[in-house]
Write a protein that holds these residues in place. Structure first.
Motif, PDB file in Angstrom:
ATOM      1  N   THR A 612       0.843  -1.201   0.000  1.00 40.76           N
ATOM      2  CA  THR A 612       0.000   0.000   0.000  1.00 40.76           C
ATOM      3  C   THR A 612       0.875   1.246   0.000  1.00 40.76           C
ATOM      4  O   THR A 612       2.047   1.214   0.390  1.00 40.76           O
ATOM      5  CB  THR A 612      -0.910   0.033   1.241  1.00 40.76           C
ATOM      6  N   ASP A 613       0.267   2.359  -0.433  1.00 36.88           N
ATOM      7  CA  ASP A 613       0.904   3.680  -0.417  1.00 36.88           C
ATOM      8  C   ASP A 613       0.100   4.540   0.538  1.00 36.88           C
ATOM      9  O   ASP A 613      -1.075   4.856   0.272  1.00 36.88           O
ATOM     10  CB  ASP A 613       0.906   4.268  -1.825  1.00 36.88           C
ATOM     11  N   ALA A 614       0.706   4.924   1.664  1.00 34.98           N
ATOM     12  CA  ALA A 614      -0.031   5.669   2.690  1.00 34.98           C
ATOM     13  C   ALA A 614      -0.572   6.993   2.179  1.00 34.98           C
ATOM     14  O   ALA A 614      -1.585   7.504   2.686  1.00 34.98           O
ATOM     15  CB  ALA A 614       0.877   5.904   3.896  1.00 34.98           C
ATOM     16  N   THR A 615       0.076   7.572   1.138  1.00 35.19           N
ATOM     17  CA  THR A 615      -0.386   8.873   0.627  1.00 35.19           C
ATOM     18  C   THR A 615      -1.702   8.754  -0.136  1.00 35.19           C
ATOM     19  O   THR A 615      -2.345   9.762  -0.429  1.00 35.19           O
ATOM     20  CB  THR A 615       0.682   9.498  -0.290  1.00 35.19           C
ATOM     21  N   LEU A 616      -2.080   7.517  -0.482  1.00 36.34           N
ATOM     22  CA  LEU A 616      -3.321   7.318  -1.249  1.00 36.34           C
ATOM     23  C   LEU A 616      -4.516   6.994  -0.363  1.00 36.34           C
ATOM     24  O   LEU A 616      -5.607   6.718  -0.864  1.00 36.34           O
ATOM     25  CB  LEU A 616      -3.120   6.201  -2.286  1.00 36.34           C
ATOM     26  N   PHE A 617      -4.332   6.978   0.962  1.00 36.27           N
ATOM     27  CA  PHE A 617      -5.472   6.767   1.855  1.00 36.27           C
ATOM     28  C   PHE A 617      -6.234   8.083   1.991  1.00 36.27           C
ATOM     29  O   PHE A 617      -5.700   9.066   2.533  1.00 36.27           O
ATOM     30  CB  PHE A 617      -5.009   6.292   3.240  1.00 36.27           C
ATOM     31  N   VAL A 618      -7.460   8.112   1.504  1.00 35.83           N
ATOM     32  CA  VAL A 618      -8.244   9.353   1.550  1.00 35.83           C
ATOM     33  C   VAL A 618      -9.395   9.266   2.544  1.00 35.83           C
ATOM     34  O   VAL A 618      -9.855  10.291   3.054  1.00 35.83           O
ATOM     35  CB  VAL A 618      -8.787   9.717   0.143  1.00 35.83           C
ATOM     36  N   GLU A 619      -9.870   8.049   2.819  1.00 38.62           N
ATOM     37  CA  GLU A 619     -10.967   7.879   3.770  1.00 38.62           C
ATOM     38  C   GLU A 619     -10.401   7.594   5.162  1.00 38.62           C
ATOM     39  O   GLU A 619      -9.439   6.831   5.303  1.00 38.62           O
ATOM     40  CB  GLU A 619     -11.870   6.713   3.348  1.00 38.62           C
ATOM     41  N   PRO A 620     -11.005   8.186   6.198  1.00 39.72           N
ATOM     42  CA  PRO A 620     -10.520   7.926   7.563  1.00 39.72           C
ATOM     43  C   PRO A 620     -10.525   6.438   7.914  1.00 39.72           C
ATOM     44  O   PRO A 620      -9.619   5.949   8.596  1.00 39.72           O
ATOM     45  CB  PRO A 620     -11.499   8.704   8.441  1.00 39.72           C
ATOM     46  N   THR A 665     -17.887   2.141   5.182  1.00 40.56           N
ATOM     47  CA  THR A 665     -17.731   3.494   4.624  1.00 40.56           C
ATOM     48  C   THR A 665     -16.834   3.591   3.399  1.00 40.56           C
ATOM     49  O   THR A 665     -16.807   4.645   2.751  1.00 40.56           O
ATOM     50  CB  THR A 665     -17.161   4.431   5.716  1.00 40.56           C
ATOM     51  N   VAL A 666     -16.082   2.552   3.073  1.00 43.62           N
ATOM     52  CA  VAL A 666     -15.117   2.653   1.970  1.00 43.62           C
ATOM     53  C   VAL A 666     -15.581   1.830   0.771  1.00 43.62           C
ATOM     54  O   VAL A 666     -15.965   0.666   0.918  1.00 43.62           O
ATOM     55  CB  VAL A 666     -13.716   2.170   2.428  1.00 43.62           C
ATOM     56  N   ASP A 672     -11.127   5.638  -9.511  1.00 40.85           N
ATOM     57  CA  ASP A 672      -9.707   5.954  -9.675  1.00 40.85           C
ATOM     58  C   ASP A 672      -8.906   4.653  -9.546  1.00 40.85           C
ATOM     59  O   ASP A 672      -8.885   4.028  -8.482  1.00 40.85           O
ATOM     60  CB  ASP A 672      -9.280   6.947  -8.590  1.00 40.85           C
ATOM     61  N   PRO A 673      -8.230   4.223 -10.624  1.00 38.40           N
ATOM     62  CA  PRO A 673      -7.521   2.934 -10.563  1.00 38.40           C
ATOM     63  C   PRO A 673      -6.440   2.886  -9.489  1.00 38.40           C
ATOM     64  O   PRO A 673      -6.176   1.838  -8.914  1.00 38.40           O
ATOM     65  CB  PRO A 673      -6.919   2.785 -11.966  1.00 38.40           C
ATOM     66  N   ARG A 674      -5.806   4.051  -9.167  1.00 37.85           N
ATOM     67  CA  ARG A 674      -4.780   4.058  -8.136  1.00 37.85           C
ATOM     68  C   ARG A 674      -5.385   3.823  -6.758  1.00 37.85           C
ATOM     69  O   ARG A 674      -4.841   3.066  -5.948  1.00 37.85           O
ATOM     70  CB  ARG A 674      -4.028   5.396  -8.155  1.00 37.85           C
ATOM     71  N   LEU A 675      -6.543   4.478  -6.493  1.00 39.65           N
ATOM     72  CA  LEU A 675      -7.215   4.254  -5.210  1.00 39.65           C
ATOM     73  C   LEU A 675      -7.675   2.800  -5.089  1.00 39.65           C
ATOM     74  O   LEU A 675      -7.556   2.171  -4.041  1.00 39.65           O
ATOM     75  CB  LEU A 675      -8.419   5.187  -5.060  1.00 39.65           C
ATOM     76  N   ARG A 676      -8.237   2.269  -6.208  1.00 37.00           N
ATOM     77  CA  ARG A 676      -8.737   0.892  -6.191  1.00 37.00           C
ATOM     78  C   ARG A 676      -7.602  -0.102  -5.924  1.00 37.00           C
ATOM     79  O   ARG A 676      -7.718  -0.992  -5.083  1.00 37.00           O
ATOM     80  CB  ARG A 676      -9.420   0.570  -7.522  1.00 37.00           C
ATOM     81  N   ALA A 677      -6.464   0.095  -6.615  1.00 40.32           N
ATOM     82  CA  ALA A 677      -5.320  -0.808  -6.429  1.00 40.32           C
ATOM     83  C   ALA A 677      -4.789  -0.724  -5.004  1.00 40.32           C
ATOM     84  O   ALA A 677      -4.400  -1.735  -4.404  1.00 40.32           O
ATOM     85  CB  ALA A 677      -4.218  -0.465  -7.428  1.00 40.32           C
ATOM     86  N   ASN A 678      -4.765   0.492  -4.433  1.00 41.88           N
ATOM     87  CA  ASN A 678      -4.248   0.668  -3.076  1.00 41.88           C
ATOM     88  C   ASN A 678      -5.159  -0.011  -2.052  1.00 41.88           C
ATOM     89  O   ASN A 678      -4.692  -0.620  -1.091  1.00 41.88           O
ATOM     90  CB  ASN A 678      -4.115   2.162  -2.765  1.00 41.88           C
ATOM     91  N   ARG A 679      -6.479   0.111  -2.263  1.00 41.62           N
ATOM     92  CA  ARG A 679      -7.420  -0.515  -1.320  1.00 41.62           C
ATOM     93  C   ARG A 679      -7.376  -2.039  -1.428  1.00 41.62           C
ATOM     94  O   ARG A 679      -7.479  -2.752  -0.421  1.00 41.62           O
ATOM     95  CB  ARG A 679      -8.835   0.022  -1.580  1.00 41.62           C
ATOM     96  N   LEU A 680      -7.227  -2.519  -2.670  1.00 42.89           N
ATOM     97  CA  LEU A 680      -7.083  -3.968  -2.839  1.00 42.89           C
ATOM     98  C   LEU A 680      -5.789  -4.457  -2.177  1.00 42.89           C
ATOM     99  O   LEU A 680      -5.739  -5.533  -1.582  1.00 42.89           O
ATOM    100  CB  LEU A 680      -7.095  -4.336  -4.325  1.00 42.89           C
ATOM    101  N   GLY A 681      -4.717  -3.654  -2.278  1.00 47.57           N
ATOM    102  CA  GLY A 681      -3.461  -4.009  -1.619  1.00 47.57           C
ATOM    103  C   GLY A 681      -3.611  -4.070  -0.112  1.00 47.57           C
ATOM    104  O   GLY A 681      -3.043  -4.950   0.550  1.00 47.57           O
TER     105      GLY A 681
END
Length: 701
Positions: A612-620, A665-666, A672-681
């Motif tokens: 995961t990339d911590a900078t791509l976490f947008v939801e609390p 909530t998420v 956004d493919p980057r957000l989706r990939a990060n959440r799947l990760g």
């Protein structure tokens, strides 16, 4: 005759095969009673008592009817639309169908209509007369005799010299009594009566004329000198053995098969004490015990330490006033047997085990797997690798020596006479050759466990050679396609697999199954069939059965097996951890979440990396889950690395709240493919952590 009476059926025959008698008696009784019940002549409450002695099969069934009760029958005819015209009158098709079932127009009042599934059908209602006992018993008797588990059928002629009969042994008498009255049935060319025969030499009356069904056992014992019931005779034999042994302060050998066989050889047991010369006790006691049991059906007597004494018990079928001649005769008979054993033992010790090894090259092991000598070389390679993995070079050298000599006793006279002693004699001869006790134990133990519940090898050398021996057998036979199918397992591969599993788990061996399978196949020439995957699957199936037999729940076993631990020794600890985890209130929600995560990851089109990339976490909620995952992973992984699987699983309880909030909530599949990939990760990291000990999705209700 009154309606409700007890029934006795006996078939009097020549001596039945003793090893099959118990099974034959039970099958005859069960099948005959089953046939009577099927015809309504006996009920489920009818007590069934089997009898089986060397010369008879019999059964007593309580509460048998003279005639079965009439019963209502309903014959399906055809759809209403086909059988009845618009005005309700029968169609020609219906009349034709009635004729086909033996009725005519007069039966029309008994034709009813009712729903059968979604269609309305016509049925002919009637009453079937109950079968009379003579007819029903005849059918039940014929079926029971036809279905007997006869090991080998004999053919013989009846008195007319022409009629051939096939049965386990020639039959000479048939009894069928309903209460006190004879039921006129026949079997094997015999007509039923009320006379039977007792003991050949000790019957008070011959023939024994039976008063009624209920006096059968008592009359045979009192007038015929026969204990007809197998269980009753077994109990009396055991009682006499224990009494006779106790008088000497000794214990009879514990052998259930021998007890059953001798019970099947005598009509009324008479236990007598005999003895042999103490000099024979210099021969290994396993040899003496086996020759007395196998050849003479004697019961050796052991002292309080389990050592063989020079006294033994014989079971006579006669009760002479002076038993000295019977005792003397048996003592004379056993002496040459023991002398043979002593001769074999003395002769075998003239050659060392090592000097016999080359001779194994002349013994064919299997047409496709070469000689026993080649097999020994394969076992040596496997045993050496296993021993090196668990104990280094010193143990590897010991295992190699033990494996080299383990099969040498196959060429000894003693094992040639008594194959059951292979391994055991190798241990004795190894000690005689001056080899270390560790090597002797390994040679003796390398066949263990030989059967369910058998002891495991006593030392690490023995474990290495025993594992190697079983692995070589499994890899060899799987490689040539000799795989167990259904109930057929001619090479006992299931037993070998279970032995391997028991050693790995019960001795907590630090070995990985994949490595064991790999080195087993590597010991064979390059052209040998490669069936590693098939063997691994086979062993896994046996493992599941072993763990269920050990008392673990199927759900828990599946969860741990699915996690595929490399070392099978870990299974009990992992299963205990799963059991403890399931007791937590967070267990079910986490198991359900784990299943959901697994399904999401499976549906992903791209391969998901657990990064995961911590900078791509947008939801609390996703940030909170990532933080919780970091914290929990530290505790869970540390516990896992220390072998504390219970602690590793229980640490996951802290993930319940953040996991619930994440799914509430998420949106995982963001546009956004980057957000989706990060959440799947993130989910992949969660999935990996949760399933280290066991596949928790298997615990979801």
């Amino acid at each position: 005759m009154s309606n409700h009476k007890n029934l006795l059926v006996e078939l009097f025959v020549e001596e039945l095969p003793p090893k099959s008698l118990k099974k034959l008696g039970e099958a005859f009784a069960a099948d005959l009673a089953k046939g009577l019940r099927a015809q309504g002549l006996a009920s489920e409450q009818s007590a069934v008592t089997p009898f089986a002695s060397p010369r008879r099969l019999a059964v007593h069934v309580s509460g048998v009817l003279a005639r079965a009760a009439d019963r209502a029958v309903s014959v399906k005819l055809m759809p209403v639309s086909v059988g009845l015209a618009a005005d309700g009158k029968p169609t020609p098709a219906l009349l034709k169908k009635l004729a086909a079932v033996g009725a005519d127009e007069s039966a029309l009042p008994r034709v009813t209509r009712r729903m059968d599934g979604k269609a309305e059908l016509l049925f002919l209602e009637g009453t079937a007369e109950g079968v009379p006992l003579a007819q029903g018993l005849q059918q039940a008797l014929d079926e029971a005799l036809a279905s007997l588990p006869i090991p080998k059928v004999m053919q013989y002629q009846l008195a007319d010299g022409w009629t051939s009969v096939h049965f386990v042994r020639p039959a000479h008498g048939l009894v069928a009594l309903h209460g006190a009255e004879v039921v006129p049935v026949t079997a094997l060319g015999l007509e039923a009566g009320r006379q039977t025969r007792g003991h050949r030499f000790e019957a008070q009356m011959d023939p024994v004329v039976l008063l009624d069904a209920d006096h059968y056992a008592r009359q045979l014992e009192e007038q015929g000198g026969v204990i007809a019931g197998f269980a009753a005779r077994h109990g009396e034999l055991l009682r006499q053995l224990q009494v006779a042994a106790a008088k000497e302060g000794l214990t009879p050998i514990d052998d259930a098969e021998l007890l059953d066989e001798v019970t099947a050889l005598v009509e009324r047991p008479n236990v007598l004490l005999c003895q042999f010369e103490p000099d024979f006790l210099a021969v290994p006691q396993e040899c003496l015990i086996l020759t007395m049991k196998a050849n003479q059906k004697y019961f050796p007597l052991l002292d309080a330490e389990g050592r063989l004494t020079n006294k033994f018990l014989v079971v006579s079928n006669i009760r002479p006033a002076d038993a000295s001649r019977v005792i003397g005769g048996n003592e004379r008979v056993v002496r040459p047997r023991l002398a043979d054993a002593k001769f074999f033992f003395d002769q075998d010790r003239r050659k060392t085990l090592a000097s016999r090894v080359d001779g194994l090259a002349k013994v064919v092991y299997h047409a496709k797997l070469g000689t026993m000598g080649e097999r020994v070389e394969r076992v040596r390679k496997i045993a050496t690798e296993i021993a090196r993995a668990i104990g280094g070079d010193v143990l590897a050298k010991q295992a190699d020596q033990a494996a080299l000599l383990a099969k040498a006793d196959l060429l000894t006279d003693m094992v040639g006479e008594f194959p059951e002693l292979q391994g055991i004699m190798g241990g004795y001869y190894a000690r005689h050759d001056g080899l270390a006790e560790d090597i002797a134990f390994a040679i003796e133990d390398h066949y263990k466990p030989r059967f369910a519940g058998d002891a495991l090898p006593r030392n690490a050398t023995g474990l290495a050679v025993a594992l190697a021996d079983k692995l070589e057998t499994l890899a060899g036979l799987f490689g040539i396609g000799q795989v167990p199918t259904g109930d057929k397992d001619p090479f006992a591969l299931r037993r070998h697999a279970l032995g391997l599993i028991r050693m790995l788990i019960e001795r907590e061996m630090p070995l990985e199954l994949a490595h064991l399978v790999s080195i087993a196949f590597a010991a064979f020439p390059a052209g040998h069939g490669q069936a590693q995957a098939e063997l691994s699957y086979f062993l896994r199936e046996r493992l599941v059965g072993y763990l269920r037999e050990a008392g673990y729940q199927t759900q828990d076993v599946e969860a741990v097996v699915e996690a595929r631990p490399a070392r099978w020794a870990e299974f009990p600890k992992r299963l205990d951890a799963v059991r403890a985890f399931k007791a937590l209130p967070e267990a079910q929600p986490l198991a359900a979440a784990n299943k959901r995560v697994g399904n999401i990851l499976k549906k992903s089109e791209d391969k998901v990396a657990a990064v995961t990339d911590a900078t791509l976490f947008v939801e609390p909620a996703e940030r909170a889950l990532a933080d919780a995952l970091e914290s929990v992973a530290l505790r869970s992984e540390a516990a896992f690395a220390a072998g504390d699987y219970t602690g590793s699983l229980q640490a996951l309880a802290a993930l319940k709240a953040p996991v619930d909030a994440f799914f509430d909530t998420v949106m995982v599949n963001a546009e956004d493919p980057r957000l989706r990939a990060n959440r799947l990760g993130l989910l992949a990291r969660l999935h990996a952590l949760m399933n280290r000990v066991a596949d928790l999705s298997r615990l979801a209700a």
